[in-house]
Design an enzyme around this catalytic site. Structure first.
Site, PDB file in Angstrom:
ATOM      1  N   SER A 254       0.832  -1.185   0.000  1.00 23.64           N
ATOM      2  CA  SER A 254       0.000   0.000   0.000  1.00 23.64           C
ATOM      3  C   SER A 254       0.873   1.243   0.000  1.00 23.64           C
ATOM      4  CB  SER A 254      -0.923  -0.007   1.226  1.00 23.64           C
ATOM      5  OG  SER A 254      -0.639   1.065   2.078  1.00 23.64           O
ATOM      6  N   LYS A 255       0.404   2.224  -0.746  1.00 26.05           N
ATOM      7  CA  LYS A 255       1.191   3.444  -0.872  1.00 26.05           C
ATOM      8  C   LYS A 255       1.319   4.141   0.474  1.00 26.05           C
ATOM      9  CE  LYS A 255      -1.076   3.773  -4.882  1.00 26.05           C
ATOM     10  NZ  LYS A 255      -1.897   4.393  -5.931  1.00 26.05           N
ATOM     11  N   ARG A 256       0.336   3.943   1.310  1.00 25.61           N
ATOM     12  CA  ARG A 256       0.319   4.535   2.642  1.00 25.61           C
ATOM     13  C   ARG A 256       1.418   3.977   3.527  1.00 25.61           C
ATOM     14  NH1 ARG A 256      -4.715   7.334   4.009  1.00 25.61           N
ATOM     15  NH2 ARG A 256      -3.673   9.305   4.396  1.00 25.61           N
ATOM     16  N   ASP A 258       3.703   1.442   2.864  1.00 20.46           N
ATOM     17  CA  ASP A 258       4.987   1.063   2.289  1.00 20.46           C
ATOM     18  C   ASP A 258       5.440   2.147   1.322  1.00 20.46           C
ATOM     19  OD1 ASP A 258       4.519  -1.691   3.401  1.00 20.46           O
ATOM     20  OD2 ASP A 258       2.894  -1.618   1.942  1.00 20.46           O
TER      21      ASP A 258
END
Length: 486
Positions: A254-256, A258
């Site tokens: 997840s961009k959040r 990781d």
RNA sequence: GCCCCCAUCGUCUAGUGGCCUAGGACACCACCCUCUCAAGGUGGCGGCACGGGUUCGAAUCCCGUUGGGGGUGCCA
């Protein structure tokens, strides 16, 4: 050569030889930067398109005007280009095709396959909680015969019985009972179409033959297919659902949580060829086992049907290794060109790097490591790493004697070159008794104090070449400064 | 909860019924090479989740169990 062929770099013969060549698409939505998961999805699409002489279309899925961040589209396009994964023709923007989706929605409503619903998300959630059943929409408005309005959304009337089956190149046959398909939203109350509607309309309209996307879309596929049937589309693409990429916790990247944006890796000094090379190894492997290789060879070897079906851990350590391999394989001038943008000191750093570039090249894994490796050559007070100092000067043998002898020897040197420097230091080592059984200089021990004095660290490029680059004056000054400190 | 998917060394993978006492790569450890560090070389550690079938024979096929993941949004 056609424009499309030019974008993919295909020879004209390949691009025009078949009339029914594969058409694939990469369909990102501009709600975030391009991340490695997306990059892997394009890569597999791209590889299949290239190998089969097909086309790859880029479609920007920007129907959600609320979340959409147009400036991110630029990043996605830039990163795709930087990775060397070009597309055919001009990108398509769904925001420019809204009428198409609304017409489809109208048709669905007219034929009774869709209905208006004024339930808020909170309301349907509350109902689900109350009845204790499964979450999700319960079909509350199915027969309320509502009309369009400012707070109503159009929902698809999912089939109540039967089952939907599709063939997946990677997963085989997937079957889902239609009764498990909830009545999903087609048109938001704002009037904009949702993903599923726009997706099927465009894929059919663009005659996409292969839908290659992430595993998270498997569950949506039956809805997509039922929608297509309800629209009277006689359309069945070949599916290939790629395994998701996961983090160390085995959760979908997840961009959040990781930090996995392609831009970030670019900034850290990864080569596009290395990123793409590593990504090709996630969920797939070359038959001959050769992992480090150029993109062209992956094109020849890649087979969609050989892709693994289980999630793959995104291992930065291995990607670093791949990057180091690609870095070392570069011709020196190219390495210099690529390293230049990472040199924050500009011309001074460039000048420092030039004489020992080859030695640096084989020692870095990332382009951002280059500067630190040549920092001792900068015209500024030397920063000495304390741990290294202790190791070489305090725990090491004969440090003061070695420094004294080297200062004398180097000061008397005629030619200031790596080889003569070596000779002088060897002589110094012998003079202070740092010798092996044969009476030869024990350089592994002798070099320590000199290295730390002149470069500030216990590790780095080979010492003699480093000192040659440092120059006589600075070398001697640093040696003397270190001697005084002892 | 329900639906779907998945299951070979710590990790990525090879393996599609006999070539498997399971091969490679990353990581890790040791040794060699060596002016440090890298690189390179050699070796080591370490895996077919479990239980039933099918078969002369199963990592490979079938069923179940367990475990993991994904979905279940007026996100895509």
């Amino acid at each position: 050569m056609s424009h499309a062929a030019a974008r993919l770099g295909l020879p004209d013969t390949l691009a025009t030889v078949t009339t029914d060549r594969p058409r694939l698409r990469f369909a990102p939505s501009p709600t975030g930067y391009l991340h490695v998961g997306g990059a892997r999805t394009v890569l597999f699409n791209w590889l299949h398109a290239r190998r089969t002489g097909g086309e790859l279309i880029l479609r920007i899925e920007d129907t959600d005007t609320e979340r959409n961040r147009p400036e991110l589209t630029e990043n996605i396009l830039d990163m795709l280009q930087w990775l060397g994964l070009g597309w055919d023709g001009e990108p398509t923007y769904q925001s420019a095709r809204m009428n198409l989706y609304r017409e489809a929605a109208d048709r669905l409503f007219a034929s009774g396959r869709a209905y208006w619903c004024d339930c808020t998300a909170e309301a349907s959630q509350a109902r689900a909680k109350e009845r204790g059943g499964p979450p999700g929409y319960d079909g509350f408005c199915r027969d309320r015969a509502l009309g369009p309005g400012p707070a109503t959304a159009l929902r698809f009337r999912s089939p109540d019985d039967g089952a939907t089956t599709f063939e997946d190149l990677i997963r085989g046959t997937v079957t889902v009972e239609n009764s498990t398909l909830e009545d999903f939203v087609l048109l938001r109350s704002s009037g904009t179409p949702t993903f599923l509607l726009a997706n099927i309309v465009d894929d059919a309209d663009m005659a996409i033959t292969h839908v290659v996307r992430g595993e998270e879309h498997v569950n949506g596929t039956p809805k997509y297919l039922c929608l297509g049937d309800a629209l009277g589309l006689d359309y069945r693409p070949v599916f290939a659902h790629l395994p998701v990429l996961v983090n160390e916790g085995r959760q979908k990247l997840s961009k959040r949580r990781d930090s996995v944006s392609v831009q970030e890796f670019k900034d850290q000094g990864y080569l596009p060829s290395a990123i793409v090379n590593y990504l090709a190894l996630l969920g797939w492997g070359p038959k001959d086992g050769v992992e480090i290789r150029p993109l062209e060879e992956f094109v020849e070897q890649f087979r969609l049907e050989d892709v693994t079906s289980s999630p793959a851990f995104f291992d930065v350590k291995k990607m670093q290794h791949v990057n180091a391999e690609h870095l070392r394989a570069l011709p020196l001038p190219e390495f210099l060109d690529l390293a230049r943008p990472f040199l924050t000191r500009g011309a001074e750093a460039e000048a420092a790097l030039e004489p020992i570039a080859a030695l640096v090249q084989e020692r870095v894994r990332l382009l951002t490591e280059v500067e630190r490796m040549i920092a001792f050559l900068f015209d500024e007070p030397l920063e000495i790493d304390e741990a290294s100092w202790t190791k070489a000067m305090v725990k090491g043998k004969a440090a003061p004697e070695m420094l004294d002898a080297s200062i004398t020897g180097l000061d008397a040197l005629g030619d200031w070159a790596a080889e003569t420097i070596r000779t002088a230091i060897e002589a110094a080592a012998v003079s202070v008794g740092l010798v092996n059984a044969e009476g030869h200089a024990q350089l592994s021990k002798a070099q320590g104090p000199i290295r730390v004095s002149t470069t500030g660290r216990s590790v780095g490029p080979p010492l003699f070449e480093s000192l040659e680059a440092l120059g006589r004056e600075r070398t001697l000054a640093r040696l003397r400064a270190a001697r005084e400190r002892l």
